[in-house]
Design an enzyme around this catalytic site. Structure first.
Site, PDB file in Angstrom:
ATOM      1  CE1 TYR A 194      16.562  61.845  52.196  1.00 29.61           C
ATOM      2  CE2 TYR A 194      16.841  61.498  49.846  1.00 29.61           C
ATOM      3  CZ  TYR A 194      17.219  61.244  51.144  1.00 29.61           C
ATOM      4  OH  TYR A 194      18.258  60.386  51.394  1.00 29.61           O
ATOM      5  CD  GLU A 214      32.653  69.940  53.247  1.00 30.16           C
ATOM      6  OE1 GLU A 214      33.111  71.097  53.312  1.00 30.16           O
ATOM      7  OE2 GLU A 214      33.332  68.922  53.480  1.00 30.16           O
TER       8      GLU A 214
END
Length: 171
Positions: A133, A74
């Site tokens: 992360y 996206e």
């Protein structure tokens, strides 16, 4: 060994490797998805999406050996953001590959695509993933309470983000 890691574009020949990953429930539960994809579905999806400018899909390799799958989904040119996704083959987990792969993807996203922000959703219970992360620079943005149904139970997710400016400061 981490110096030999690289991302290369997903090729049709990689679908056998992806088929193995996408049909592993232990892998797909972390993607909040059912581990059910036929090779024919995978081929159709590849053919349909291979030229989609809103997606970039990569295979993480060590020399020629595939270790994982990394994607930017996206991709929004106007807003300059994309969703980050990663799978490390369970046979290669625990070797630090996820952190290196995440950095390689961030380098690409911020240097080549000039994105402003990467975001991801991780299971709150996935402490190892969240640690990887955070180490790269992603920060929690918000909780998604009882958002995912896995193995008969609802699970919380955490939305995380990484801004280009913060990533370059950390490097």
């Amino acid at each position: 060994m981490a110096n030999e890691l690289r991302l290369r574009a997903l090729e049709k020949d990689d679908l056998i490797f992806l088929h193995k990953l996408f049909n592993n429930p232990d892998v797909m539960n972390y993607w909040f998805s059912e581990s059910y994809m036929s090779m024919e579905q995978l081929k159709e999806s590849y053919d349909k999406d291979k030229d989609n400018p809103r997606n970039r899909e990569f295979i993480l390799t060590n020399d020629d050996e595939p270790l994982g799958f990394v994607a930017l989904y996206e991709i929004e040119q106007r807003h300059r953001n994309a969703e980050f996704a990663i799978i490390i083959d369970p046979a290669h987990q625990g070797n630090g590959y996820a952190g290196t792969a995440t950095k390689l993807a961030a380098d690409y996203a911020f240097s080549v695509l000039n994105l402003h922000k990467l975001y991801l959703i991780v299971a709150k219970a996935n402490k190892k993933g969240r640690h990887v992360y955070e180490k790269v620079g992603f920060r929690a943005e918000g909780d998604m309470v009882e958002h995912f149904f896995i193995n008969g139970e609802y699970h919380d997710g955490v939305m995380m983000h990484l801004f280009q400016r913060d990533y370059w400061k950390m490097k």
